[in-house]
Scaffold this active site. Structure first.
Site: not given
Length: 394
Positions: A73, A152, A238, A326
């Site tokens: 996403s 999907n 990071t 989703c």
């Protein structure tokens, strides 16, 4: 059968044991920050570099064209929003399809609110993009075409090579959401003229929360996260080293077993489709019968409510879906099924079953038998089915 039968691999997959094993040292032993100059950090940096190379090789891309994200996403959002920002002076027109994942559709809605124009190209009854409509939709101010590699929900594989050629011919950037396809089918970004590609780790037996965006060298795309020099200053923060290592291990695994896995999944998929089509009346296979992901089965059952069917399958230990994970909390029918022409009442009765190489013929037989049993029970409780039989003299 006193065990869980998992048939929702399009929603997420089980993390493979070898993937977990590869990740573990980077939690406790090689835990340094890749941006640090000491050797502990260098171990983490090397792992990230190696993973980038592994992924690039599977796509026939360059190592410096792979950018790690928190998942599919995010990669979709980045591709659309950053392209819109970078190329707005050239034009504000974007083309996509009506059956995209909501990560694309909702991002397009956001861009519309910012003054961009979106054209939604139709698909045929099998969920395949209409190339002639795509051609007609192209305008001088079109800056991006974004079409998913494979759907999907119904598993239909799009004519990506042809779409890429059309985009290249008109000098338009081409992005594909390959979250469902990457690791399932071979993809060559050069052959298919793909400029950007999104993928996610947890769809191919990797960890959740990690994915990547392929960005072809020369594409003028802006930074998505600001605050550091990570990912060549395009996505600060990071690096998720353990997730990246897990993604790399999952990619190695997926491509090493792809041929054998695909063969088994297609055999089981076709067996399941044949049995359901022959033994459950008033059902419809959704998606293209041939141009289809190896593990995808999607049926609509008339006179049946999909959510109730899922609940009853769950009681039997069967994990399935009525569409995209989703949007499983939505009461609206699947936008994909509506786009291929199904009326609301039939779209509401859909069932998606997505297999893995771990499933067996015995499990498929058990699942089909339970579907037959539950559908018959639910129809016998349905006034609509009773009325239908009465009108047809049954």
């Amino acid at each position: 059968m006193n065990k869980t039968i998992y048939l929702d691999n399009a929603a997420t997959t089980k993390t493979a044991p070898e993937v977990v094993e590869a990740m573990l040292p980077y939690f406790t032993e090689y835990y340094g920050n890749p941006s640090s100059i000491y050797s502990l950090g260098a171990e983490s940096k090397k792992a990230v570099t190696d993973a980038r190379e592994t992924i690039a090789n599977t796509l026939h891309a360059a190592t410096n064209e792979i950018y790690f994200t928190a998942g599919g996403s995010e990669a979709d959002n980045w591709a659309l929003k950053a392209t819109a920002d970078a190329y707005a002076n050239k034009g504000k027109h974007i083309i996509t399809s009506r059956i995209e994942h909501h990560a694309i559709l909702h991002t397009c809605e956001y861009l519309q609110s910012k003054g961009f124009e979106i054209t939604y190209v139709d698909v045929d009854e099998n969920g395949i993009l209409k190339l002639e409509e795509l051609q007609k939709a192209i305008r001088p101010d079109t800056i991006l075409i974004s079409i998913m590699f494979a759907n999907n929900e119904i598993g239909s594989i799009q004519p990506i090579k042809e779409i890429g050629a059309i985009a290249k011919e008109h000098g338009i950037l081409f992005h594909t959401d390959a979250v469902q396809a990457f690791g399932q089918v071979p993809i060559d970004v050069e052959e298919y003229h793909i400029d950007m590609l999104s993928a996610s780790g947890h769809k191919l037996n990797g960890p959740k929360g990690i994915g990547f965006l392929y960005i072809r060298k020369g594409v003028k795309i802006r930074s998505f996260v600001h605050g550091g020099q990570q990912e060549r200053a395009r996505r600060a923060g990071t690096e998720n080293v353990t997730g990246i290592v897990g993604l790399s291990a999952a990619v190695k695994r997926a491509f090493s077993i792809m041929e054998e896995k695909t063969k088994k999944e297609i055999e089981l998929r076709n067996y399941m489709i044949t049995r359901i089509a022959a033994e459950v009346p008033y059902c419809r296979l959704n998606g293209d019968a041939e141009k289809r992901l190896p593990n995808n089965v999607n049926f609509s059952f008339r006179f049946v409510e999909g959510e109730s069917l899922l609940i009853k399958l769950d009681i039997e230990g069967i994990c399935a879906s009525s569409g995209s994970a989703c949007t499983s909390g939505s009461l609206d029918p699947s936008h994909v099924l509506l786009a291929i022409g199904l009326p609301h009442e039939i779209a509401h009765g859909s069932l998606r079953l997505t297999l893995s190489e771990e499933n067996t013929k015995e499990e498929i037989d058990f699942v089909v038998d339970k579907i037959k049993e539950i559908v018959e029970y639910m129809r016998n409780m349905s006034p609509l089915y009773e009325d239908f039989n009465r009108k047809n003299g049954k």
